[in-house]
Scaffold this motif. Structure first.
Motif, mmCIF file in Angstrom:
data_model
loop_
_atom_site.group_PDB
_atom_site.id
_atom_site.type_symbol
_atom_site.label_atom_id
_atom_site.label_comp_id
_atom_site.label_asym_id
_atom_site.label_seq_id
_atom_site.Cartn_x
_atom_site.Cartn_y
_atom_site.Cartn_z
ATOM 1 N N PRO A 45 7.154 11.868 3.582
ATOM 2 C CA PRO A 45 7.016 11.693 2.132
ATOM 3 C C PRO A 45 6.269 10.394 1.841
ATOM 4 C CG PRO A 45 9.269 11.239 2.836
ATOM 5 C CD PRO A 45 8.560 11.805 4.020
ATOM 6 N N ASP A 46 5.604 10.340 0.710
ATOM 7 C CA ASP A 46 4.879 9.119 0.336
ATOM 8 C C ASP A 46 5.844 7.933 0.329
ATOM 9 O OD1 ASP A 46 2.803 10.846 0.032
ATOM 10 O OD2 ASP A 46 2.606 10.607 -2.142
ATOM 11 N N PHE A 47 5.391 6.800 0.852
ATOM 12 C CA PHE A 47 6.275 5.623 0.879
ATOM 13 C C PHE A 47 5.456 4.342 0.908
ATOM 14 C CE2 PHE A 47 5.310 6.222 5.330
ATOM 15 C CZ PHE A 47 5.392 4.969 5.920
ATOM 16 N N LYS A 48 6.139 3.269 0.631
ATOM 17 C CA LYS A 48 5.584 1.923 0.739
ATOM 18 C C LYS A 48 6.489 1.091 1.643
ATOM 19 C CE LYS A 48 3.630 1.956 -3.960
ATOM 20 N NZ LYS A 48 3.631 1.304 -5.297
ATOM 21 N N ARG A 49 5.884 0.281 2.447
ATOM 22 C CA ARG A 49 6.523 -0.701 3.315
ATOM 23 C C ARG A 49 7.244 -0.087 4.519
ATOM 24 N NH1 ARG A 49 8.615 -2.981 -1.812
ATOM 25 N NH2 ARG A 49 7.195 -4.641 -2.504
ATOM 26 N N SER A 50 8.272 0.761 4.281
ATOM 27 C CA SER A 50 9.052 1.221 5.425
ATOM 28 C C SER A 50 9.805 2.512 5.115
ATOM 29 C CB SER A 50 10.053 0.137 5.869
ATOM 30 O OG SER A 50 10.993 -0.102 4.844
ATOM 31 N N LEU A 51 10.202 3.203 6.187
ATOM 32 C CA LEU A 51 11.025 4.419 6.113
ATOM 33 C C LEU A 51 11.977 4.430 7.316
ATOM 34 C CD1 LEU A 51 8.782 7.556 5.344
ATOM 35 C CD2 LEU A 51 10.493 6.521 3.835
ATOM 36 N N MET A 91 0.833 -1.201 0.000
ATOM 37 C CA MET A 91 0.000 0.000 0.000
ATOM 38 C C MET A 91 0.870 1.255 0.000
ATOM 39 S SD MET A 91 -2.925 -1.025 2.774
ATOM 40 C CE MET A 91 -3.797 -2.602 2.683
ATOM 41 N N LEU A 92 0.368 2.301 -0.637
ATOM 42 C CA LEU A 92 1.034 3.600 -0.600
ATOM 43 C C LEU A 92 0.548 4.376 0.612
ATOM 44 C CD1 LEU A 92 2.880 5.705 -2.031
ATOM 45 C CD2 LEU A 92 0.784 6.580 -3.110
ATOM 46 N N ILE A 93 1.460 4.810 1.443
ATOM 47 C CA ILE A 93 1.133 5.668 2.578
ATOM 48 C C ILE A 93 1.443 7.099 2.157
ATOM 49 C CG2 ILE A 93 1.671 6.238 4.976
ATOM 50 C CD1 ILE A 93 2.303 3.343 5.455
ATOM 51 N N SER A 94 0.434 7.914 2.109
ATOM 52 C CA SER A 94 0.568 9.269 1.554
ATOM 53 C C SER A 94 0.191 10.325 2.584
ATOM 54 C CB SER A 94 -0.316 9.417 0.315
ATOM 55 O OG SER A 94 -0.173 10.677 -0.275
#
Length: 488
Positions: free
Chosen positions: A476-482, A432-435
């Motif tokens: 910033p928009d990300f998927k899975r992890s930051l 999923m995109l986390i925005s």
């Protein structure tokens, strides 16, 4: 034009000065040939340093031996092995684990107590390749679990040349551990390795055994008496290297007492744990998302208060009850399992990245080596000795947040808890995109006056500098992890 002749001494002096000037202007190489021994930090014993005083964060993988075709062409197998080393090194890995008892390296493979110089030379070639690629080595002495197939049907774990039926002097594992003759077999091999290789700086350390509690037969008192003795004997012979022991996968509650006692043994310098994603395991934790599997393993050892560095030394995904590599690997071309294996342990308080098994059938086959570089990028210039990190964790509706609170820097690894091996690999759902996610830093870091907040996306290999508005940041928009780095 009239030529001018200078005295020889003046010419030599001029050349010397030019050389010195050139050396002063050289940049320090990325890998220095002068490396120190790896030690447990005296000031901060949860982490490693080298004897030159620099912090050492192990970033490595189990690389036990070459593939199965070595019997026909050992030179070709050594080449393949060297290619794995090269790929790991090119992606900032610095550490491998080798079973020098595996058939490809085993010096004692024909008769008990007789060592083949040909195999020793093969090990020497491996060591020199590791030196070339700037990789430290954890050398594992033994891995057998029985002396006969009747005791243990796993052929790879049988040392038949030690048994009387195979021409050896022993009739049982118990005799190997308790008799002078059995103990001499191990000590003599220590002497052979000491005389051939010594306490070289290339060695991260020496491990007595792979998963020794998987042996068939000996009771705990005999088991621990042997370990206490051989940890001391090994340290005598390799005084400048670390000495350690490993136990089997922590997948049931019965192993807890032996794990705790082993990790607290004075001569065992590194607290190590093995744990896998295994749907056949007794413990439900072994069926959870990979980041939880890895983090929980570190938390288990932290609960023992060993005062030693912790390493998740073996992990990965297997078919039920370790019946083979997991079928999930074929689908994990993005490396979500490897990513969690590398990041979760360190951000939970381990001294280094987690160490995957299946280096050949998973990591190399899916060309996932770049994940090691991404982990190194996330922790670059971090000095855990100075930071004195305190690990903690928390959750939001969507995220698990693993946090290392340091003196100068706070490091956070954010993991989308809706995205895991079940959703992506089993069910085939894309991440999923986390925005535009707003993170309240007041709940994560009580300090004020941040100098800088930097965010690293390990999936895109991109850093972003963000501003904190009233201690709230928009991710910033990300998927899975930051990864978030907060600097004072």
């Amino acid at each position: 034009m009239k030529s001018i002749k200078y005295p020889v001494e003046l010419v030599l002096l001029m050349l010397f000065c030019i050389t010195c000037s050139s050396d002063r202007n050289k940049k320090k190489p990325a890998h220095s040939d002068k490396i120190g021994y790896i030690e447990v930090s005296g000031d901060n014993p949860g982490y490693f340093r080298d004897s030159e005083g620099f912090p050492y964060i192990p970033i490595g993988i189990n690389m036990i031996s070459p593939g199965g075709r070595f019997r026909d062409n050992p030179d070709s197998s050594l080449y393949d092995y060297g290619q794995w080393m090269k790929k790991l090194s090119e992606n900032d890995g610095n550490f491998i684990r080798v079973w020098i008892s595996s058939p490809f390296w085993d010096i004692e493979d024909q008769h008990a107590g007789e060592y083949r110089e040909e195999k020793a030379q093969r090990i020497e070639r491996m060591i020199e390749m590791a030196r070339k690629y700037h990789l430290r080595i954890k050398m594992t002495f033994e891995h057998f679990r029985s002396l006969t197939m009747e005791e243990n049907p796993q052929a790879w774990a049988v040392k038949s040349i030690y048994h009387t039926s195979g021409g050896g002097p022993l009739d049982s594992i118990r005799q190997y551990l308790t008799s002078a003759e059995g103990q001499k077999l191990f000590v003599d091999k220590l002497d052979f390795y000491r005389d051939h290789f010594g306490s070289d700086t290339i060695f991260f350390g020496w491990e007595l055994w792979n998963e020794m509690n998987a042996m068939k037969g000996p009771e705990d008192s005999i088991f621990f008496a042997w370990n206490e003795m051989m940890l001391k004997e090994t340290k005598k012979r390799f005084p400048d290297n670390l000495v350690m022991q490993s136990l089997g996968s922590f997948d049931n509650e019965r192993v807890k007492p032996i794990y705790k006692k082993m990790m607290l043994l004075a001569g065992n310098q590194v607290a190590q744990i093995h744990r896998y994603l295994d749907l056949g395991a007794q413990m439900d934790i072994c069926k959870m998302p990979m980041d939880i599997i890895c983090s929980s393993a570190v938390e288990e050892l932290k609960s023992y208060n060993t005062g030693k560095p912790i390493i998740l030394a073996e992990t990965g995904a297997v078919e039920p009850r370790h019946s083979g590599p997991s079928n999930l690997y074929a689908k994990d071309t993005a490396g979500i399992l490897l990513h969690d294996i590398l990041f979760a342990p360190f951000f939970s308080g381990a001294a280094g990245a987690g160490m995957s098994w299946h280096w050949d059938s998973y990591v190399d086959k899916n060309n996932l080596w770049y994940h090691f570089k991404r982990f190194k990028e996330a922790v670059k210039s971090i000095n855990p000795l100075e930071e004195r990190f305190i690990a903690s964790s928390s959750e939001t509706d969507f995220l698990r947040i693993y946090q290392l609170n340091g003196h100068k820097t706070n490091l956070l690894w954010l993991r989308d808890k809706r995205d895991n091996w079940e959703s992506e690999l089993r069910d085939g759902q894309p991440p999923m995109l986390i925005s535009q996610f707003e993170l309240d830093m007041k709940t994560l870091d009580k300090r004020k006056g941040f100098n800088k907040i930097k965010i690293y996306d390990p999936w895109q290999d991109v850093w972003t500098v963000v501003a904190a508005d009233d201690l709230k940041i928009i991710l910033p928009d990300f998927k899975r992890s930051l990864v978030i780095r907060i600097e004072k």
